[in-house]
Design an enzyme around this catalytic site. Structure first.
Site, short mmCIF file in Angstrom:
data_model
loop_
_atom_site.label_atom_id
_atom_site.label_comp_id
_atom_site.label_asym_id
_atom_site.label_seq_id
_atom_site.Cartn_x
_atom_site.Cartn_y
_atom_site.Cartn_z
CE LYS A 115 -86.58 -56.08 35.34
NZ LYS A 115 -85.73 -54.94 35.73
CE LYS A 197 -77.29 -62.41 31.30
NZ LYS A 197 -77.62 -61.05 30.87
CE LYS A 200 -78.79 -58.98 39.31
NZ LYS A 200 -78.04 -57.75 39.50
#
Ligand code: TRP
Length: 334
Positions: A115, A197, A200
């Site tokens: 991140k 995966k 979103k």
């Protein structure tokens, strides 16, 4: 622990549009655990601000997520569904646990590294201490089990380390939680890159089925799903796209992989895609209808938000006061 039931705690962020992966991999299973366990399901809005958010959007999405929990079949009378920011004990315990967590431990967290690489202009202290807040979430409720995706395993391990460290100094204060890595939950992969995966935050809108997608959109995305050139419906690492479709089909219908393989034996990819699309629509249409219905029930939802925050605060407050006493903060005068 009430009525001898073990305690489950989990949380989800209200950022981004939730996907079929969030539903089949998490929410649907959360709902299935509510009879057997005492469940706390939190909308972790305090975690969300570690990345800059638009306030109006965050507020709206947080409420929508809580409604989705209920629509997914989690009974708000039985389980406790609430916003993290409504229970101040989370932030308070997180502060205390910060003082029992080492910089080195936090620097090793892969999610922090990912991140901070992605948000180079905002590597804030909250992002660094994110796992400590998560530990506080879990430990406040003396959770035995924490259903999370494998991507959260490292955070859960640090939570256990912090709890053990604290218990070693002060005695048995915290229950040491175990991860519950969705033995029943499906891992849903991207429809465009089945090695990855379903996310979103994927830039390709065809890669993910969003929970609020309409029937046409869902069918279209499945029609475009990436498969392979083998031309036989099989299951295994050499056919990640087809395997993903089979997994989604099984998660929606409750069928076993072998059953599904038998059902599609000798049939074409096009037929499989249609069947999976229909199975997904069969799951999402009632969910969407329930979300729409609940969204209109403003007073009912408001009451749940208030009651459930109070129930959560009661449990969390007991742990927090015990911790505060153990570490030497002056007792409250009542
Ligand atoms: N970090 C988790 C995620 O991104 C969300 C979360 C926050 C959580 N607090 C938690 C999950 C406590 C389980 C328990 O998925």
């Amino acid at each position: 622990m009430l009525d001898g039931k073990k305690v489950i705690f989990s949380g989800m962020q209200a950022t981004g549009n939730l996907t079929l992966g969030n539903y089949l991999g998490a929410l649907k299973n959360w709902a299935q655990l509510t009879d057997e366990y005492e469940c706390y399901y939190c909308v972790v809005d305090e975690h969300s601000i570690t990345i800059r958010q638009d306030p109006a959007v965050l507020r709206k999405r947080a409420r929508a997520l809580l409604i989705l929990y209920i629509a997914a079949g989690i009974d708000p009378e039985k389980s406790v569904l609430y916003f993290q920011s409504h229970v101040s004990a989370h932030a308070e315990l997180a502060w205390i646990l910060n003082c029992y967590t080492y910089m080195g431990e936090m620097s090793r967290m892969t999610q922090f590294k990912d991140k901070s690489a992605k948000h180079e202009d905002n590597i804030n202290v909250g992002l660094f201490a994110y796992p400590v807040l998560m530990a506080a979430d879990i430990l406040l409720y003396q959770a035995d089990l924490v259903p999370v995706g494998i991507d959260q395993k490292q955070h859960l391990e640090i939570c256990r380390d912090i709890a053990e460290r604290f218990n070693n100094i002060y005695g048995d204060v915290f229950t040491i939680p175990d991860g519950y890595y969705g033995s029943t939950g499906a891992k849903v992969m991207s429809l465009q890159n089945p090695e990855k995966k379903m996310s979103k935050s994927d830039e390709n809108p065809n890669a993910s089925i969003y929970l609020m997608d309409d029937t046409d959109t869902i069918m279209r995305k499945f029609k475009r799903a990436v498969t392979d050139s083998l031309g036989v419906i099989g299951y295994g690492p050499e056919q990640p796209g087809i395997s993903n479709l089979i997994d989604i089909y099984c998660a929606c219908t409750g069928k076993k992989v072998e059953e599904a393989l038998k059902e599609f034996d000798g049939r074409g990819y096009g037929e499989l895609k249609m069947a999976v699309g229909e199975a997904v629509c069969g799951q999402l249409a009632p969910l969407q209808a329930e979300v729409a219905r609940l969204t209109k029930e403003k007073d009912y939802i408001d009451r749940i938000i208030k009651n459930n925050a109070e129930r959560a605060a009661y449990t969390a407050g007991k742990t927090l006061r015990k911790v505060q006493h153990k570490i030497g903060f002056p007792d409250r005068i009542r």
